[in-house]
Design a protein around this motif. Structure first.
Motif, PDB file in Angstrom:
ATOM      1  N   ARG A  74       0.844  -1.208   0.000  1.00  9.49           N
ATOM      2  CA  ARG A  74       0.000   0.000   0.000  1.00  9.49           C
ATOM      3  C   ARG A  74       0.870   1.245   0.000  1.00  9.49           C
ATOM      4  O   ARG A  74       1.925   1.282   0.630  1.00  9.49           O
ATOM      5  CB  ARG A  74      -0.911   0.031   1.226  1.00  9.49           C
ATOM      6  CG  ARG A  74      -2.025  -0.983   1.136  1.00  9.49           C
ATOM      7  CD  ARG A  74      -3.058  -0.729   2.162  1.00  9.49           C
ATOM      8  NE  ARG A  74      -3.820   0.463   1.760  1.00  9.49           N
ATOM      9  CZ  ARG A  74      -4.965   0.820   2.323  1.00  9.49           C
ATOM     10  NH1 ARG A  74      -5.473   0.096   3.300  1.00  9.49           N
ATOM     11  NH2 ARG A  74      -5.593   1.900   1.926  1.00  9.49           N
ATOM     12  N   ALA A  75       0.423   2.272  -0.688  1.00 11.49           N
ATOM     13  CA  ALA A  75       1.208   3.495  -0.856  1.00 11.49           C
ATOM     14  C   ALA A  75       1.653   4.075   0.484  1.00 11.49           C
ATOM     15  O   ALA A  75       2.822   4.423   0.660  1.00 11.49           O
ATOM     16  CB  ALA A  75       0.404   4.529  -1.642  1.00 11.49           C
ATOM     17  N   LYS A  76       0.749   4.169   1.450  1.00  9.68           N
ATOM     18  CA  LYS A  76       1.099   4.777   2.738  1.00  9.68           C
ATOM     19  C   LYS A  76       2.012   3.893   3.581  1.00  9.68           C
ATOM     20  O   LYS A  76       2.562   4.350   4.585  1.00  9.68           O
ATOM     21  CB  LYS A  76      -0.166   5.132   3.518  1.00  9.68           C
ATOM     22  CG  LYS A  76      -0.998   3.941   3.931  1.00  9.68           C
ATOM     23  CD  LYS A  76      -2.260   4.384   4.636  1.00  9.68           C
ATOM     24  CE  LYS A  76      -3.113   3.177   5.008  1.00  9.68           C
ATOM     25  NZ  LYS A  76      -4.363   3.604   5.611  1.00  9.68           N
ATOM     26  N   CYS A  77       2.193   2.650   3.191  1.00  6.11           N
ATOM     27  CA  CYS A  77       3.030   1.711   3.946  1.00  6.11           C
ATOM     28  C   CYS A  77       4.370   1.444   3.271  1.00  6.11           C
ATOM     29  O   CYS A  77       5.188   0.684   3.804  1.00  6.11           O
ATOM     30  CB  CYS A  77       2.275   0.394   4.145  1.00  6.11           C
ATOM     31  SG  CYS A  77       0.740   0.593   5.048  1.00  6.11           S
ATOM     32  N   GLN A  78       4.579   2.034   2.102  1.00  5.07           N
ATOM     33  CA  GLN A  78       5.836   1.821   1.399  1.00  5.07           C
ATOM     34  C   GLN A  78       6.978   2.482   2.149  1.00  5.07           C
ATOM     35  O   GLN A  78       6.790   3.448   2.883  1.00  5.07           O
ATOM     36  CB  GLN A  78       5.749   2.354  -0.029  1.00  5.07           C
ATOM     37  CG  GLN A  78       4.807   1.529  -0.873  1.00  5.07           C
ATOM     38  CD  GLN A  78       4.636   2.049  -2.283  1.00  5.07           C
ATOM     39  OE1 GLN A  78       5.269   3.016  -2.682  1.00  5.07           O
ATOM     40  NE2 GLN A  78       3.774   1.402  -3.036  1.00  5.07           N
ATOM     41  N   ARG A  79       8.158   1.897   1.999  1.00  4.46           N
ATOM     42  CA  ARG A  79       9.384   2.360   2.653  1.00  4.46           C
ATOM     43  C   ARG A  79       9.358   2.127   4.169  1.00  4.46           C
ATOM     44  O   ARG A  79       9.995   2.843   4.929  1.00  4.46           O
ATOM     45  CB  ARG A  79       9.683   3.812   2.326  1.00  4.46           C
ATOM     46  CG  ARG A  79       9.825   4.031   0.813  1.00  4.46           C
ATOM     47  CD  ARG A  79      10.549   5.315   0.532  1.00  4.46           C
ATOM     48  NE  ARG A  79      10.669   5.546  -0.887  1.00  4.46           N
ATOM     49  CZ  ARG A  79      11.658   5.083  -1.654  1.00  4.46           C
ATOM     50  NH1 ARG A  79      12.596   4.358  -1.141  1.00  4.46           N
ATOM     51  NH2 ARG A  79      11.694   5.356  -2.932  1.00  4.46           N
ATOM     52  N   HIS A  80       8.584   1.114   4.581  1.00  4.28           N
ATOM     53  CA  HIS A  80       8.543   0.715   5.989  1.00  4.28           C
ATOM     54  C   HIS A  80       9.049  -0.713   6.176  1.00  4.28           C
ATOM     55  O   HIS A  80       8.849  -1.296   7.238  1.00  4.28           O
ATOM     56  CB  HIS A  80       7.128   0.845   6.553  1.00  4.28           C
ATOM     57  CG  HIS A  80       6.638   2.249   6.635  1.00  4.28           C
ATOM     58  ND1 HIS A  80       5.306   2.583   6.571  1.00  4.28           N
ATOM     59  CD2 HIS A  80       7.302   3.431   6.763  1.00  4.28           C
ATOM     60  CE1 HIS A  80       5.168   3.893   6.653  1.00  4.28           C
ATOM     61  NE2 HIS A  80       6.366   4.420   6.771  1.00  4.28           N
ATOM     62  N   GLY A  81       9.638  -1.288   5.132  1.00  4.54           N
ATOM     63  CA  GLY A  81      10.215  -2.628   5.247  1.00  4.54           C
ATOM     64  C   GLY A  81       9.280  -3.781   4.922  1.00  4.54           C
ATOM     65  O   GLY A  81       9.666  -4.941   5.059  1.00  4.54           O
ATOM     66  N   ILE A  82       8.073  -3.486   4.467  1.00  2.00           N
ATOM     67  CA  ILE A  82       7.105  -4.551   4.186  1.00  2.00           C
ATOM     68  C   ILE A  82       7.519  -5.356   2.960  1.00  2.00           C
ATOM     69  O   ILE A  82       7.462  -6.590   2.976  1.00  2.00           O
ATOM     70  CB  ILE A  82       5.685  -3.969   4.040  1.00  2.00           C
ATOM     71  CG1 ILE A  82       5.253  -3.376   5.387  1.00  2.00           C
ATOM     72  CG2 ILE A  82       4.694  -5.036   3.564  1.00  2.00           C
ATOM     73  CD1 ILE A  82       4.042  -2.503   5.329  1.00  2.00           C
ATOM     74  N   GLY A  83       7.930  -4.687   1.906  1.00  2.00           N
ATOM     75  CA  GLY A  83       8.406  -5.399   0.714  1.00  2.00           C
ATOM     76  C   GLY A  83       9.597  -6.279   1.048  1.00  2.00           C
ATOM     77  O   GLY A  83       9.698  -7.419   0.582  1.00  2.00           O
ATOM     78  N   LYS A  84      10.486  -5.772   1.869  1.00  2.00           N
ATOM     79  CA  LYS A  84      11.654  -6.540   2.296  1.00  2.00           C
ATOM     80  C   LYS A  84      11.223  -7.783   3.069  1.00  2.00           C
ATOM     81  O   LYS A  84      11.755  -8.874   2.849  1.00  2.00           O
ATOM     82  CB  LYS A  84      12.558  -5.660   3.157  1.00  2.00           C
ATOM     83  CG  LYS A  84      13.808  -6.349   3.629  1.00  2.00           C
ATOM     84  CD  LYS A  84      14.672  -5.401   4.444  1.00  2.00           C
ATOM     85  CE  LYS A  84      15.936  -6.110   4.892  1.00  2.00           C
ATOM     86  NZ  LYS A  84      16.814  -5.221   5.645  1.00  2.00           N
TER      87      LYS A  84
END
Length: 117
Positions: A74-84
């Motif tokens: 989700r856009a607001k959750c990007q760059r919080h390590g979720i994809g990693k």
């Protein structure tokens, strides 16, 4: 997947936010959802259990590999390590993870390179 039909709308929201409305999220997510061979890993918020990301992949048991078809956060959750976290989970499932990425998608290339893929 079929035991949890309420997941589909949440995955669709994530896909639309990650890839924009100009893409065909409904068709793509439906194809992934209906397939008998595609697998999903879903990331949820710990407090609300809302879906914040997913990875769709194909697993090849013969050579213990995974082909990543799509990953979205989700856009607001990007760059919080979720994809990693999603990719780390996939690398624990198989010896090899492969994927394709468009050469003009520098953000994705940077992410995958940073992840060692």
């Amino acid at each position: 997947k079929k035991n949890e039909p309420k997941l589909f709308p949440g995955i669709l929201v994530v896909d639309r936010e990650a890839f924009g409305k100009e893409g065909d999220s409904v068709s793509i997510v439906k194809t992934i959802w209906k397939s008998h061979v595609n697998r999903l890993v879903i990331a949820r918020k710990s407090d609300t259990h809302a879906i914040v990301g997913y990875a769709a992949y194909l697993s090849n048991e013969r050579d213990n590999s995974i082909y990543l078809m799509r990953i979205a956060v989700r856009a607001k959750c990007q760059r919080h390590g979720i994809g990693k976290l999603l990719l780390n989970h996939l690398t624990q499932l198989a010896q090899k993870v492969s994927l394709d990425v468009s050469t003009d998608n520098s953000r994705a290339i940077g992410f995958y390179t940073k992840m060692g893929l």
